[in-house]
Design a protein around this motif. Structure first.
Motif, PDB file in Angstrom:
ATOM      1  N   THR A  71       0.830  -1.202   0.000  1.00  8.44           N
ATOM      2  CA  THR A  71       0.000   0.000   0.000  1.00  8.44           C
ATOM      3  C   THR A  71       0.863   1.249   0.000  1.00  8.44           C
ATOM      4  OG1 THR A  71      -1.734  -1.151   1.236  1.00  8.44           O
ATOM      5  CG2 THR A  71      -1.851   1.248   1.171  1.00  8.44           C
ATOM      6  N   ASN A  72       1.874   1.228   0.859  1.00  2.74           N
ATOM      7  CA  ASN A  72       2.790   2.381   0.916  1.00  2.74           C
ATOM      8  C   ASN A  72       3.495   2.597  -0.416  1.00  2.74           C
ATOM      9  OD1 ASN A  72       2.168   2.963   3.554  1.00  2.74           O
ATOM     10  ND2 ASN A  72       3.813   1.677   4.413  1.00  2.74           N
ATOM     11  N   ASN A  73       3.887   1.508  -1.054  1.00  2.00           N
ATOM     12  CA  ASN A  73       4.573   1.626  -2.344  1.00  2.00           C
ATOM     13  C   ASN A  73       3.654   2.226  -3.403  1.00  2.00           C
ATOM     14  OD1 ASN A  73       6.930   0.559  -1.371  1.00  2.00           O
ATOM     15  ND2 ASN A  73       6.417  -1.566  -1.940  1.00  2.00           N
ATOM     16  N   ILE A  74       2.352   1.862  -3.345  1.00  2.00           N
ATOM     17  CA  ILE A  74       1.390   2.399  -4.293  1.00  2.00           C
ATOM     18  C   ILE A  74       1.211   3.894  -4.071  1.00  2.00           C
ATOM     19  CG2 ILE A  74      -1.038   2.361  -4.990  1.00  2.00           C
ATOM     20  CD1 ILE A  74      -1.064  -0.628  -4.355  1.00  2.00           C
ATOM     21  N   LYS A  75       1.124   4.291  -2.787  1.00  2.00           N
ATOM     22  CA  LYS A  75       0.973   5.714  -2.463  1.00  2.00           C
ATOM     23  C   LYS A  75       2.194   6.501  -2.931  1.00  2.00           C
ATOM     24  CE  LYS A  75      -2.100   5.234   1.542  1.00  2.00           C
ATOM     25  NZ  LYS A  75      -2.229   5.445   3.014  1.00  2.00           N
ATOM     26  N   LYS A  76       3.396   5.930  -2.694  1.00  2.00           N
ATOM     27  CA  LYS A  76       4.617   6.606  -3.113  1.00  2.00           C
ATOM     28  C   LYS A  76       4.668   6.748  -4.631  1.00  2.00           C
ATOM     29  CE  LYS A  76       7.488   5.191   0.822  1.00  2.00           C
ATOM     30  NZ  LYS A  76       8.652   4.387   1.244  1.00  2.00           N
ATOM     31  N   ALA A  77       4.213   5.701  -5.316  1.00  2.00           N
ATOM     32  CA  ALA A  77       4.207   5.737  -6.779  1.00  2.00           C
ATOM     33  C   ALA A  77       3.255   6.808  -7.291  1.00  2.00           C
ATOM     34  CB  ALA A  77       3.806   4.375  -7.335  1.00  2.00           C
ATOM     35  N   LYS A  78       2.085   6.936  -6.647  1.00  2.00           N
ATOM     36  CA  LYS A  78       1.114   7.952  -7.038  1.00  2.00           C
ATOM     37  C   LYS A  78       1.672   9.353  -6.820  1.00  2.00           C
ATOM     38  CE  LYS A  78      -3.142   5.272  -6.346  1.00  2.00           C
ATOM     39  NZ  LYS A  78      -4.404   5.155  -5.573  1.00  2.00           N
ATOM     40  N   VAL A  79       2.350   9.548  -5.649  1.00  2.00           N
ATOM     41  CA  VAL A  79       2.953  10.851  -5.348  1.00  2.00           C
ATOM     42  C   VAL A  79       4.033  11.186  -6.368  1.00  2.00           C
ATOM     43  CG1 VAL A  79       4.346  12.141  -3.705  1.00  2.00           C
ATOM     44  CG2 VAL A  79       2.428  10.771  -2.892  1.00  2.00           C
ATOM     45  N   ALA A  80       4.867  10.213  -6.688  1.00  2.00           N
ATOM     46  CA  ALA A  80       5.939  10.428  -7.662  1.00  2.00           C
ATOM     47  C   ALA A  80       5.368  10.767  -9.032  1.00  2.00           C
ATOM     48  CB  ALA A  80       6.822   9.183  -7.743  1.00  2.00           C
ATOM     49  N   THR A  81       4.287  10.073  -9.412  1.00  2.00           N
ATOM     50  CA  THR A  81       3.648  10.331 -10.704  1.00  2.00           C
ATOM     51  C   THR A  81       3.065  11.740 -10.751  1.00  2.00           C
ATOM     52  OG1 THR A  81       3.083   7.994 -10.938  1.00  2.00           O
ATOM     53  CG2 THR A  81       1.859   9.560 -12.303  1.00  2.00           C
ATOM     54  N   ALA A  82       2.384  12.127  -9.650  1.00  2.00           N
ATOM     55  CA  ALA A  82       1.789  13.466  -9.585  1.00  2.00           C
ATOM     56  C   ALA A  82       2.870  14.549  -9.654  1.00  2.00           C
ATOM     57  CB  ALA A  82       0.974  13.612  -8.304  1.00  2.00           C
ATOM     58  N   THR A  83       3.976  14.324  -8.934  1.00  2.00           N
ATOM     59  CA  THR A  83       5.090  15.280  -8.944  1.00  2.00           C
ATOM     60  C   THR A  83       5.684  15.407 -10.339  1.00  2.00           C
ATOM     61  OG1 THR A  83       5.623  14.724  -6.649  1.00  2.00           O
ATOM     62  CG2 THR A  83       7.325  15.846  -7.934  1.00  2.00           C
ATOM     63  N   LEU A  84       5.842  14.268 -11.016  1.00  2.00           N
ATOM     64  CA  LEU A  84       6.403  14.274 -12.364  1.00  2.00           C
ATOM     65  C   LEU A  84       5.498  15.046 -13.325  1.00  2.00           C
ATOM     66  CD1 LEU A  84       8.541  13.310 -14.361  1.00  2.00           C
ATOM     67  CD2 LEU A  84       7.230  11.190 -14.643  1.00  2.00           C
ATOM     68  N   ILE A  85       4.186  14.845 -13.198  1.00  2.00           N
ATOM     69  CA  ILE A  85       3.231  15.546 -14.062  1.00  2.00           C
ATOM     70  C   ILE A  85       3.324  17.051 -13.834  1.00  2.00           C
ATOM     71  CG2 ILE A  85       0.767  15.934 -14.486  1.00  2.00           C
ATOM     72  CD1 ILE A  85       0.335  12.954 -13.921  1.00  2.00           C
ATOM     73  N   ILE A  86       3.424  17.469 -12.552  1.00  2.00           N
ATOM     74  CA  ILE A  86       3.533  18.896 -12.223  1.00  2.00           C
ATOM     75  C   ILE A  86       4.807  19.483 -12.819  1.00  2.00           C
ATOM     76  CG2 ILE A  86       3.843  20.547 -10.342  1.00  2.00           C
ATOM     77  CD1 ILE A  86       2.042  18.731  -8.640  1.00  2.00           C
ATOM     78  N   LEU A  87       5.921  18.755 -12.675  1.00  2.00           N
ATOM     79  CA  LEU A  87       7.201  19.237 -13.214  1.00  2.00           C
ATOM     80  C   LEU A  87       7.156  19.356 -14.734  1.00  2.00           C
ATOM     81  CD1 LEU A  87       9.750  17.259 -10.990  1.00  2.00           C
ATOM     82  CD2 LEU A  87       9.196  19.688 -10.872  1.00  2.00           C
ATOM     83  N   ILE A  88       6.505  18.383 -15.385  1.00  2.00           N
ATOM     84  CA  ILE A  88       6.380  18.444 -16.841  1.00  2.00           C
ATOM     85  C   ILE A  88       5.543  19.652 -17.248  1.00  2.00           C
ATOM     86  CG2 ILE A  88       5.365  17.285 -18.845  1.00  2.00           C
ATOM     87  CD1 ILE A  88       6.142  14.619 -17.548  1.00  2.00           C
ATOM     88  N   ALA A  89       4.471  19.904 -16.485  1.00  2.00           N
ATOM     89  CA  ALA A  89       3.603  21.050 -16.780  1.00  2.00           C
ATOM     90  C   ALA A  89       4.367  22.363 -16.643  1.00  2.00           C
ATOM     91  CB  ALA A  89       2.388  21.036 -15.844  1.00  2.00           C
ATOM     92  N   ILE A  90       5.168  22.471 -15.564  1.00  2.00           N
ATOM     93  CA  ILE A  90       5.957  23.684 -15.344  1.00  2.00           C
ATOM     94  C   ILE A  90       6.979  23.868 -16.466  1.00  2.00           C
ATOM     95  CG2 ILE A  90       7.667  24.769 -13.830  1.00  2.00           C
ATOM     96  CD1 ILE A  90       6.215  23.467 -11.461  1.00  2.00           C
ATOM     97  N   ALA A  91       7.649  22.762 -16.833  1.00  2.00           N
ATOM     98  CA  ALA A  91       8.644  22.825 -17.913  1.00  2.00           C
ATOM     99  C   ALA A  91       7.991  23.239 -19.223  1.00  2.00           C
ATOM    100  CB  ALA A  91       9.323  21.468 -18.063  1.00  2.00           C
ATOM    101  N   THR A  92       6.782  22.754 -19.476  1.00  2.00           N
ATOM    102  CA  THR A  92       6.057  23.111 -20.702  1.00  2.00           C
ATOM    103  C   THR A  92       5.725  24.596 -20.729  1.00  2.00           C
ATOM    104  OG1 THR A  92       5.069  20.889 -20.783  1.00  2.00           O
ATOM    105  CG2 THR A  92       4.005  22.625 -22.082  1.00  2.00           C
ATOM    106  N   ILE A  93       5.323  25.118 -19.553  1.00  2.00           N
ATOM    107  CA  ILE A  93       5.012  26.550 -19.464  1.00  2.00           C
ATOM    108  C   ILE A  93       6.248  27.388 -19.753  1.00  2.00           C
ATOM    109  CG2 ILE A  93       4.349  28.403 -17.874  1.00  2.00           C
ATOM    110  CD1 ILE A  93       2.510  26.359 -16.492  1.00  2.00           C
ATOM    111  N   PHE A  94       7.379  27.018 -19.129  1.00  2.00           N
ATOM    112  CA  PHE A  94       8.622  27.769 -19.352  1.00  2.00           C
ATOM    113  C   PHE A  94       9.051  27.685 -20.818  1.00  2.00           C
ATOM    114  CE2 PHE A  94       9.584  27.406 -14.679  1.00  2.00           C
ATOM    115  CZ  PHE A  94       9.596  28.771 -14.437  1.00  2.00           C
ATOM    116  N   LEU A  95       8.885  26.519 -21.418  1.00  2.00           N
ATOM    117  CA  LEU A  95       9.249  26.347 -22.821  1.00  2.00           C
ATOM    118  C   LEU A  95       8.388  27.240 -23.702  1.00  2.00           C
ATOM    119  CD1 LEU A  95      10.869  24.861 -25.000  1.00  2.00           C
ATOM    120  CD2 LEU A  95       9.104  23.069 -24.970  1.00  2.00           C
ATOM    121  N   TYR A  96       7.088  27.285 -23.401  1.00  2.00           N
ATOM    122  CA  TYR A  96       6.157  28.111 -24.173  1.00  2.00           C
ATOM    123  C   TYR A  96       6.516  29.593 -24.039  1.00  2.00           C
ATOM    124  CZ  TYR A  96       1.884  30.555 -25.475  1.00  2.00           C
ATOM    125  OH  TYR A  96       0.988  31.412 -26.035  1.00  2.00           O
TER     126      TYR A  96
END
Length: 206
Positions: free
Chosen positions: A1-26
């Protein structure tokens, strides 16, 4: 369960970072794509020069021939001024250290079509010892209208009062042209000539 939660957090963080990088690129692409139009618009505002030649008057014909050889050439102007290759400037009001840089002095009252002087933050009452300086000194060095600017050539010096700023893309920064272009009145132009090395020159713009 903990591993699933950590994976979800990591995925959410990665999505946020990609979004920020996309904004800066734009934003970066938008700035770069608009840079040329911004520069062109600024140059149009003052009818900025595309070519400048500083001479002692002995090469007027050669300069004219060069202009005429340029296919897009329309017209040019020629005006007298003063130049010093060993001048230093110090904003006495801010207490900055003296900055050694060559300078050209032009008459503020000269009628000109090319590189027109549109004064920014102009003093309400123009002092007798007024000087109009590059806008970059306001933005980068914190200069203000009313500051005292000390000019020194060799051992002689005089003081000006900053009465405003001007924009000129050719002289926007010493990294473009390694000298300051300053605008003064008739009397101050004579004073600049009295300071040691000051010498007459012809300022060609086209």
């Amino acid at each position: 369960t903990n591993n699933i939660k950590k994976a979800k957090v990591a995925t959410a963080t990665l999505i946020i970072l990609i979004a920020i990088a996309t904004i800066f690129l734009y934003v970066g692409i938008s700035v770069l794509s608009n840079m040329d139009s911004f520069i062109d618009e600024k140059n149009v505002e003052t009818n900025g020069a595309h070519l400048i030649a500083i001479t002692d008057g002995a090469h007027d014909q050669e300069i004219h021939d060069i202009y005429q050889s340029i296919e897009a050439y329309s017209y040019s102007e020629r005006e007298e001024g003063m130049m010093s290759m060993s001048s230093s400037f110090q904003n006495v009001s801010t207490g900055e250290e003296a900055n050694s840089i060559p300078a050209v002095f032009l008459n503020l009252d000269t009628a000109r079509e090319i590189s027109q002087v549109n004064i920014i933050d102009q003093a309400e009452n123009m002092p007798k010892n007024s000087v109009i300086v590059p806008y970059v000194l306001k933005v980068a060095n914190g200069y203000q209208t009313g500051d005292t600017l000390k000019l020194t050539v060799d051992d002689a010096s005089t003081e000006f009062e900053i009465a405003g700023f001007y924009e000129d893309l050719m002289f926007a920064s010493p990294s473009n042209v390694s000298m300051y272009k300053l605008y003064v009145g008739d009397q101050q132009l004579l004073i600049c000539g009295w300071l040691g090395e000051g010498s007459d020159f012809l300022f060609h713009t086209g």
